[in-house]
Scaffold this active site. Structure first.
Site, PDB file in Angstrom:
ATOM      1  N   GLY A 200       0.878  -1.421   0.007  1.00 19.78           N
ATOM      2  CA  GLY A 200       0.025  -0.151   0.137  1.00 19.78           C
ATOM      3  C   GLY A 200       0.797   1.174   0.023  1.00 19.78           C
ATOM      4  O   GLY A 200       2.130   1.305   0.261  1.00 19.78           O
ATOM      5  N   PRO A 202       2.458   4.872   1.323  1.00 23.85           N
ATOM      6  CA  PRO A 202       2.785   5.193   2.643  1.00 23.85           C
ATOM      7  C   PRO A 202       1.575   5.959   3.186  1.00 23.85           C
ATOM      8  O   PRO A 202       0.805   6.788   2.772  1.00 23.85           O
ATOM      9  CB  PRO A 202       4.049   6.334   2.128  1.00 23.85           C
ATOM     10  N   GLY A 203       1.485   5.585   4.559  1.00 20.88           N
ATOM     11  CA  GLY A 203       0.543   6.121   5.420  1.00 20.88           C
ATOM     12  C   GLY A 203      -1.041   5.445   5.434  1.00 20.88           C
ATOM     13  O   GLY A 203      -1.609   5.942   6.094  1.00 20.88           O
ATOM     14  N   THR A 204      -0.786   4.102   5.013  1.00 23.82           N
ATOM     15  CA  THR A 204      -2.206   3.678   4.541  1.00 23.82           C
ATOM     16  C   THR A 204      -2.523   2.518   5.805  1.00 23.82           C
ATOM     17  O   THR A 204      -3.615   1.936   5.900  1.00 23.82           O
ATOM     18  CB  THR A 204      -2.400   2.938   3.432  1.00 23.82           C
ATOM     19  N   GLY A 205      -1.415   2.498   6.718  1.00 28.13           N
ATOM     20  CA  GLY A 205      -1.542   1.764   7.904  1.00 28.13           C
ATOM     21  C   GLY A 205      -0.645   0.272   7.892  1.00 28.13           C
ATOM     22  O   GLY A 205      -1.380  -0.540   8.708  1.00 28.13           O
ATOM     23  N   HIS A 422      -5.275  35.574 -11.533  1.00 25.46           N
ATOM     24  CA  HIS A 422      -4.878  34.148 -11.875  1.00 25.46           C
ATOM     25  C   HIS A 422      -5.729  33.010 -11.104  1.00 25.46           C
ATOM     26  O   HIS A 422      -6.211  32.292 -11.802  1.00 25.46           O
ATOM     27  CB  HIS A 422      -3.351  34.026 -11.210  1.00 25.46           C
ATOM     28  N   GLU A 423      -5.921  33.114  -9.998  1.00 27.56           N
ATOM     29  CA  GLU A 423      -6.842  32.248  -9.211  1.00 27.56           C
ATOM     30  C   GLU A 423      -8.418  32.513  -9.546  1.00 27.56           C
ATOM     31  O   GLU A 423      -8.961  31.142  -9.631  1.00 27.56           O
ATOM     32  CB  GLU A 423      -6.665  32.424  -7.734  1.00 27.56           C
ATOM     33  N   HIS A 426      -8.514  30.065 -12.880  1.00 24.09           N
ATOM     34  CA  HIS A 426      -8.703  28.654 -12.252  1.00 24.09           C
ATOM     35  C   HIS A 426     -10.041  28.433 -11.968  1.00 24.09           C
ATOM     36  O   HIS A 426     -10.794  27.429 -12.411  1.00 24.09           O
ATOM     37  CB  HIS A 426      -7.813  28.203 -11.410  1.00 24.09           C
ATOM     38  N   ASP A 498       1.619  25.191 -12.815  1.00 18.91           N
ATOM     39  CA  ASP A 498       0.513  24.861 -13.845  1.00 18.91           C
ATOM     40  C   ASP A 498       0.935  24.256 -15.042  1.00 18.91           C
ATOM     41  O   ASP A 498       0.196  23.245 -15.586  1.00 18.91           O
ATOM     42  CB  ASP A 498      -0.244  25.991 -13.786  1.00 18.91           C
TER      43      ASP A 498
END
Length: 619
Positions: A200, A202-205, A422-423, A426, A498
């Site tokens: 899995g 990283p961090g999935t347990g 700019h934002e 988006h 971007d």
């Protein structure tokens, strides 16, 4: 107690003993007086008694004090006083007593003077001897594994503490039942699995799930990291593997957990270190121990890795790792359960809805969610709050996803205006694209390395996406670039990330996902990790130069199509763009409901009103 600490305490004790002995020898010693001074005191009648001990005189004065006088051994006290002109009458009146020193005092003084240096020498010799002995012990134990066994008194973690991964827990629960009730399976001819590989991101347990197995199974649990096998000296890793399995056989039935097994389980024949590479010898020994001539009855090996693609095929075959358990990133239900687990010891305010929080955290792993709750608690503590509020949790989501807020990064008015447009580009392109996810939040507050960010919220769970959705994603990604070009007629460096994302997405569509009519349904290029170059990826070209030219044309076409779409949307909705940018300059942040009011145009995606879960970010 640590050996080094014990040795230091030994030396300190010897020095303290010597100091006490010296102090004892010199304790209550009277003052010394020269012979002439002694004669003057006798002449003046100030001496009440003299005790003669060899060549030393213990003189008691009339005031009650005592002094010591050293004389020659060959001369008597009367002769001494006569030589210094003391009256004969004074000398005869002097009370004298002769006492010889006792044997105990004599030998005690000699022993103390000679024993103190011997004690110091002995302490130093013992210190160095133990140091050498410790090095010898380390050398003798160099080939032993450093596997640790879970202590019985240690706090247990069970499957109840692990949210989600239901299929993985079911597979591992069967392993636990095998160990607890082997007859239940053996009477049906079933054999206990030899190995379980947890795979899995990283961090999935993976490690947490292994600890839960240790809590569920009432058997010894040995755990070790794959990196602990590899050493500079050839053969040490293989020796540690043999020692690990020897310990496991003595404790059988038991479970052996190897974390990050890809440290030693990489595919052999990589050309690094030759065929007798230390890592390869360690892997060979693992293969032999797991399915060699001597069966490991009752020993189950659980290993974890986030790189199953680099493991040696011999390690993955049945008989070694019989089961491969995949741990997927948590879905909305799993995220809700994980958040509930990590919220148990945190006082949450009444406005906190963990279900809504799960909807806003798609793509978060279990470790990310734990970090999210912890960051929110830290933020609430910094604000001197008694509870963690929903606002704290929302800010922590953005901190985990993008980075901390950079309050020291102050933009001038021109930069704020460019960032706002700019934002807004988006957000507007995403809002008016028929297959794009609805906009959740737009902000020009600097976080991480971004001057601003736009967050999209998908309307439903999905594991597959269509070509038209990716095309609109490219347009949305280039929306900020298009806004700068249309509004200001110039470009800034703010669109660099971007362009990287758009190019990467277009290349994957063409070369990996078969989304190009001109190139057809095939992949182009095989990527391989270059081990000696760290994380650098080497691509093996399995296509001609003509195909390479065509790939570049297709990528350019997708990016050009996306940019044209973005420019068209921005140009036709200039008024909405101005309203969004003005609001951002004034308030810095727009949430979804307010954003739709400011735009004044309903979203093009008909499913935008069905907010279920997910999130994507564009900078």
């Amino acid at each position: 107690m640590n050996t080094t600490v014990r040795n230091v305490l030994l030396i300190v004790g010897a020095v303290a003993l010597a100091a006490v002995a010296l102090a004892f020898v010199n304790l209550d010693q009277p003052k010394t007086l020269d012979v002439s001074g002694f004669a003057e005191q006798v002449q003046a009648g100030q001496v009440s008694e003299v005790v003669i001990r060899g060549n030393r005189l213990e003189v008691s004065l009339a005031d009650g004090s005592k002094v010591m006088v050293d004389k020659e051994e060959s001369i008597s006290v009367p002769e001494l006083l006569q030589a210094y002109g003391v009256d004969a009458a004074k000398a005869r009146e002097l009370k004298t007593t002769v006492k010889e020193p006792s044997g105990l005092q004599l030998w005690g003084g000699i022993l103390l003077q000679s024993l103190i240096p011997l004690l110091l020498v002995f302490a130093l010799m013992l210190f160095f001897f133990r140091q050498v002995q410790g090095q010898n012990n380390k050398a003798m134990s160099f080939g032993q594994s450093g596997a640790r066994e879970t202590a019985k008194g240690q706090e247990k973690i069970t499957f109840a503490n692990v949210a989600g991964v239901r299929e993985a827990k079911q597979e591992l629960m069967e392993v636990v039942e095998f160990l607890k009730q082997p007859e239940k399976f053996s009477k049906l001819g079933a054999k206990i699995p030899k190995g379980v590989l947890l795979m899995g991101s990283p961090g999935t347990g993976k490690t947490l799930l292994a600890r839960a197995v240790a809590g569920e199974a009432d058997v010894p649990f040995l755990h070790i990291s794959g990196s602990e096998f590899v050493e500079m000296f050839v053969g040490v890793g293989a020796s540690r593997v043999r020692d690990l399995f020897a310990k496991a056989k003595k404790s059988a039935p038991c479970i052996v957990f190897i974390d990050e097994i890809d440290a030693v389980g990489r595919q052999r024949g990589a050309g690094l270190g030759g065929s007798h590479d230390e890592r390869e010898q360690t892997l060979n020994q693992i293969l032999v121990e797991m399915d060699g001539f001597e069966p490991n009855l009752g020993v189950i090996v659980i290993a974890a890795t986030n790189r199953p693609d680099v493991l040696d095929p011999a390690l993955l075959r049945p008989g070694r790792f019989d089961r491969r358990v995949v741990l997927d990133p948590p879905d909305i239900r799993d995220r809700n359960e994980i958040l509930n687990i990590h919220a148990k010891n945190k006082p949450l305010s009444k406005d906190v809805d963990l279900r809504k929080l799960a909807e806003r955290t798609p793509g978060f792993s279990g470790a990310d969610l734990m970090n999210l709750m912890n960051e929110a608690a830290i933020l609430a503590a910094r604000r001197n709050q008694s509870e963690v509020t929903y606002k704290d949790l929302l800010e922590s989501i953005e901190k985990v996803m993008i980075g901390p807020e950079r309050k020291s990064h102050i933009m001038n008015e021109e930069e704020r205006k460019v960032t706002a447009y700019h934002e807004a580009g988006h957000a507007l392109v995403a809002h008016l694209s028929p297959h794009a996810d609805p906009v959740q939040k737009v902000s020009i507050i600097s976080r991480g390395r971004a001057n601003g960010y736009t967050i999209k919220l998908p309307t439903e769970d999905r594991t597959m996406r269509r070509r038209k959705e990716y095309v609109e994603d490219i347009a949305m990604t280039l929306g900020g670039y298009a806004a700068e070009k249309v509004i200001f007629g110039d470009l800034t460096t703010g669109a660099s990330n971007d362009m990287q994302q758009a190019t990467k997405l277009a290349r994957n569509m063409v070369t990996q996902w078969g989304m190009s009519d001109a190139l057809g349904p095939r992949t182009y290029g095989q990527r391989e990790d270059m081990i000696f170059l760290g994380r650098e990826i080497h691509e093996t070209r399995d296509y001609s130069e003509d195909k390479a030219v065509l790939i570049d044309k297709e990528i350019d076409g997708l990016i050009k199509q996306g940019l044209e779409t973005a420019i068209e949307i921005v140009s036709k909705n200039r008024a909405a763009m101005d309203r969004i940018a003005e609001h951002l300059v004034k308030h810095e942040t727009i949430e979804r409901d307010e954003f739709e009011k400011v735009v004044g145009v309903p979203p093009a995606n008909p499913k935008a009103k069905l907010k279920k879960e997910g999130m994507e970010v564009a900078g």
